[in-house]
Design a protein around this motif. Sequence first.
Motif, short mmCIF file in Angstrom:
data_model
loop_
_atom_site.label_atom_id
_atom_site.label_comp_id
_atom_site.label_asym_id
_atom_site.label_seq_id
_atom_site.Cartn_x
_atom_site.Cartn_y
_atom_site.Cartn_z
N HIS A 421 -69.46 65.87 27.15
CA HIS A 421 -69.25 64.76 26.22
C HIS A 421 -69.35 65.24 24.77
O HIS A 421 -68.49 64.89 23.94
CB HIS A 421 -70.28 63.66 26.48
N TYR A 422 -70.35 66.03 24.45
CA TYR A 422 -70.50 66.52 23.08
C TYR A 422 -69.38 67.50 22.72
O TYR A 422 -69.00 67.60 21.55
CB TYR A 422 -71.86 67.19 22.91
N ALA A 423 -68.85 68.24 23.68
CA ALA A 423 -67.72 69.11 23.38
C ALA A 423 -66.49 68.29 22.98
O ALA A 423 -65.72 68.71 22.09
CB ALA A 423 -67.40 69.97 24.60
N TRP A 424 -66.30 67.16 23.62
CA TRP A 424 -65.20 66.28 23.20
C TRP A 424 -65.49 65.64 21.85
O TRP A 424 -64.61 65.57 20.98
CB TRP A 424 -64.98 65.21 24.27
N TRP A 425 -66.72 65.19 21.64
CA TRP A 425 -67.05 64.44 20.43
C TRP A 425 -67.06 65.34 19.19
O TRP A 425 -66.53 64.96 18.14
CB TRP A 425 -68.42 63.78 20.62
N THR A 426 -67.66 66.52 19.28
CA THR A 426 -67.71 67.40 18.11
C THR A 426 -66.33 67.94 17.73
O THR A 426 -66.10 68.29 16.57
CB THR A 426 -68.66 68.58 18.37
N GLY A 427 -65.41 68.02 18.69
CA GLY A 427 -64.06 68.47 18.38
C GLY A 427 -63.13 67.39 17.91
O GLY A 427 -61.98 67.68 17.57
N HIS A 428 -63.59 66.15 17.91
CA HIS A 428 -62.73 65.04 17.49
C HIS A 428 -62.59 65.07 15.97
O HIS A 428 -63.55 65.30 15.23
CB HIS A 428 -63.34 63.71 17.95
N ALA A 429 -61.38 64.83 15.49
CA ALA A 429 -61.11 64.92 14.06
C ALA A 429 -61.74 63.80 13.26
O ALA A 429 -61.86 63.90 12.04
CB ALA A 429 -59.60 64.93 13.82
N SER A 430 -62.15 62.71 13.90
CA SER A 430 -62.75 61.59 13.18
C SER A 430 -64.24 61.78 12.92
O SER A 430 -64.84 60.98 12.20
CB SER A 430 -62.55 60.29 13.97
N VAL A 431 -64.84 62.79 13.47
CA VAL A 431 -66.28 63.02 13.34
C VAL A 431 -66.50 63.97 12.18
O VAL A 431 -65.99 65.10 12.18
CB VAL A 431 -66.88 63.58 14.65
N VAL A 432 -67.26 63.54 11.21
CA VAL A 432 -67.52 64.37 10.03
C VAL A 432 -68.65 65.35 10.37
O VAL A 432 -69.46 65.11 11.28
CB VAL A 432 -67.90 63.50 8.83
N PRO A 433 -68.74 66.47 9.67
CA PRO A 433 -69.78 67.46 9.99
C PRO A 433 -71.19 66.94 9.83
O PRO A 433 -72.11 67.38 10.55
CB PRO A 433 -69.48 68.59 9.00
N GLU A 434 -71.43 65.99 8.91
CA GLU A 434 -72.79 65.48 8.73
C GLU A 434 -73.30 64.75 9.95
O GLU A 434 -74.50 64.81 10.28
CB GLU A 434 -72.83 64.56 7.51
N ARG A 435 -72.44 64.07 10.68
CA ARG A 435 -72.86 63.39 11.90
C ARG A 435 -73.17 64.40 13.01
O ARG A 435 -74.07 64.18 13.81
CB ARG A 435 -71.78 62.42 12.35
N VAL A 436 -72.44 65.48 13.04
CA VAL A 436 -72.75 66.52 14.02
C VAL A 436 -74.09 67.15 13.71
O VAL A 436 -74.88 67.46 14.61
CB VAL A 436 -71.63 67.57 14.05
N ALA A 437 -74.39 67.34 12.42
CA ALA A 437 -75.69 67.92 12.05
C ALA A 437 -76.84 66.99 12.44
O ALA A 437 -77.92 67.46 12.81
CB ALA A 437 -75.72 68.20 10.55
N ALA A 438 -76.63 65.68 12.36
CA ALA A 438 -77.67 64.74 12.78
C ALA A 438 -77.94 64.82 14.28
O ALA A 438 -79.06 64.53 14.74
CB ALA A 438 -77.29 63.32 12.38
#
Length: 844
Positions: A421-438
């Motif tokens: 699930h996180y592999a799909w979510w972190t690769g999605h273009a709508s997710v900004v890097p700050e949300r991945v860092a959280a």
Amino acid sequence: MDRTQGRTEQHEQPTGGSAPAAPTAPGTPAAAGPARVVSLTAGGFALTVNPVDGSEIEPLRPGTEPALPAKRDAAARAARTAAARPPVLPGPAALVRPLQAREEERERLVRLLGRGRSVRLTGPSGSGRSALLDAVADRCAGLAPDGVVRLSGFGQQQPGELLHALYATVYEAERERPGRIELLARVREIGAVVLLDDLEMGGTALDELMRATPECAYLLAATPDTRAPSDDSHIEEVFLGGLGKADCLELLEAGVGRPLTDEESAWAGDLRFASEGLPLRFVQAAALLRQRDELNHSDEDDEEEEPGVFEERPRDAVHVPLPTLAEGAAPAELLASRVSESARAALRIACALGGELPHHAHLPALVGDTHADTAVAELLACGLLTPVGTRYRLAAGVARQLEEVGYGDTASEEARTAARHYAWWTGHASVVPERVAAEADAVLAALAGADVVAAVLLARTAAPALAASLHWEAWERVLRSGAEAARKAGEVAEQAYFHHELGVLALCEERLDRARAELETSIGLRGALADKRGTVAGRRALALVVDRETAGAAVSPPLRLEAPAPGAPAAAPEAVTVATPTTPTTPAERGAAAPRVAPSPSPASSASSTASTASAPDSRAASEASTTRVPPVAPAVPVSAEAVTRMTPVVPVTARSETPTTLSEVFEDAFPLDPKPAPPTAPRPTAAPAPAPGRRRLVLLAGAGALAVVALGTVVSLALSSSDSGPPAQGPAVTSTPTVTAPDPTVANSGNDPAPEPPVSAPPTATPEPGQSAAPTPGRSPVRTPSRRPSSTPPNSAPPTAVSPSPTGAQPTPTVTETVTPSPSATTTQTGTTTPAGSPATGG
């Protein structure tokens, strides 16, 4: 997810373009879309995070250096502080828990921080340290010019990332990560009250953090098992203990929402004694009493309702007794059994991720329930979760209690599902890097528990986002985990990518040795795959490493291009070129740095070497055995080209007791042919003044012409002798082999050899000009009569040497005059020994 799939917001698209449509399953990779290429400034480098081929790094161009960052104002600090709090949960608002019996500790902490003192608040897990920090933050808002800064020290063992987090909170520096020197210079100017929760470091690491920020006052919240600060840190200690009995009862009544019965009060007293008055235990106890009230149907409205036909609930309510003291001390199992199914599924995910609970927006996809996002509020009200920074974790002791009853049996499956699930979510273009860092801690936990295939996919998509978010500690951990998973899975291309990123990260942090090792590994792997673009990117980064190493290397001392001392040992027989100064030198230095000439051997070298003699060595003969003195040069005369370098012959040199003075002796040193023993030599006489450098060159050219004449005479004699039918029966043998003698020779003969006869004829002493050839004196046809008798003398004996005395001068150097004299009375033997006519071949 927290927004409609397939739609994006404008501020969340760093590179423009529309986001790809959401896949049908969470484990499926995202559709092809624009790569999130982010440009950063890291120290003195311009870093371009490229998710396709690997990050590219280059030095900052002149004029593109970022300006000095400005500090945030009060409004910007407030907005950032609100964003750093845990997210607001869906559902009804959570109950506000009162701060019980902490007024004295709060006033003391505010008073110490107002004086600029740093305080370490020590208390066990569940003692209410985070709630006390929130109360102190409200009272210290106007104490420091840069306000109050909230940081989380969970998982931080070194002060580096904490300093970067402090810098990003105070300064407005987007897409910029300063180098170490600039970072220390900027954080030294910060004056703020720093509230650091969940501290896990101490000792020298904590001292380094406080020395780097001398204008900050710290409130450090830690557990008793955290390493203590050093003795000279001057940090105040405040211990936070448990609550009293009255405070515990008041907290329990506030959590239940009604007055307690006598039975419940007695139970609460026993629980306070068993738990030492920790507030977390009474929050969980209040949740147990609320669940008990719901099960006993204490509400009047529920009592008036009649059960339906198809309801399994009996008409008479079953009375649920109070929990036992053991259940009150370890209530996780009982609380989890009374929550919803979605909440229990969320607890299984948290156990599989090491206590980390994903953001509530991920729970519908992970659990499979569209209303699973409300499970976080339900678990938080039960006291099973606790806020840590911007996320939630299982409370202290809850994970262990749940794993004992089987919540960790499906940990591998849950971790694999979370990783996909996180592999799909972190690769999605709508997710900004700050949300991945959280979500970095949950991503790292899923990466550690997943299989190698899911781990490689997750690390490949999460690494560029973490790099762009400037959360580089998590970026490094993801890269190392991904490189290990790629090695186990046999994915060479992905392994090369991870090593390249690790090398770029190490280069940005000025760890040059680590950067070189990682980049060389990546270049080797990509070379095996014939990946030209990746290899070029790796070589560019490696060139920067080499430049940094060259710039930081210590400057080596300059070479001393000067002649050796007069007493220095002789040069080795290997060919060595030594640069000598072209300025006028002292006589001692000119004598020590004399050139050696090693001409090629000729057929007449054996005959020319027999007529030369050597003088006796003096006190300096041992040190000058392998060199020749250079004639003194007047300061006004420029040094010729021959005196610039010194060449030592590569052929073995026979040991001599004196310095060779003629070309024949040089031939004899390189190619010893005379087997006669060395006769006793006379003392060296004083040499005549040396000629000028031009005269020396003419002498050398004359010697070369004499050698050519010798070679021509030998060839002619061999040709004439081969035309005769045989040697004559009687009569002396006459040879035309010329000998090189010096004027007025002083010959030292052995007792068995007669004195040599005077030469028949001698050419004029005038030296021919260069380019002219000298012919031998015409005479009888020479006949070569070889001698068949063996010689009894040793082969390494030196021949006699002739030295002409000269008047005493200022600079004693020998004068060499070379003449060509055909001797009719000498016979050349087969072994190279010259004997006079009419004498026996051996000196017996």
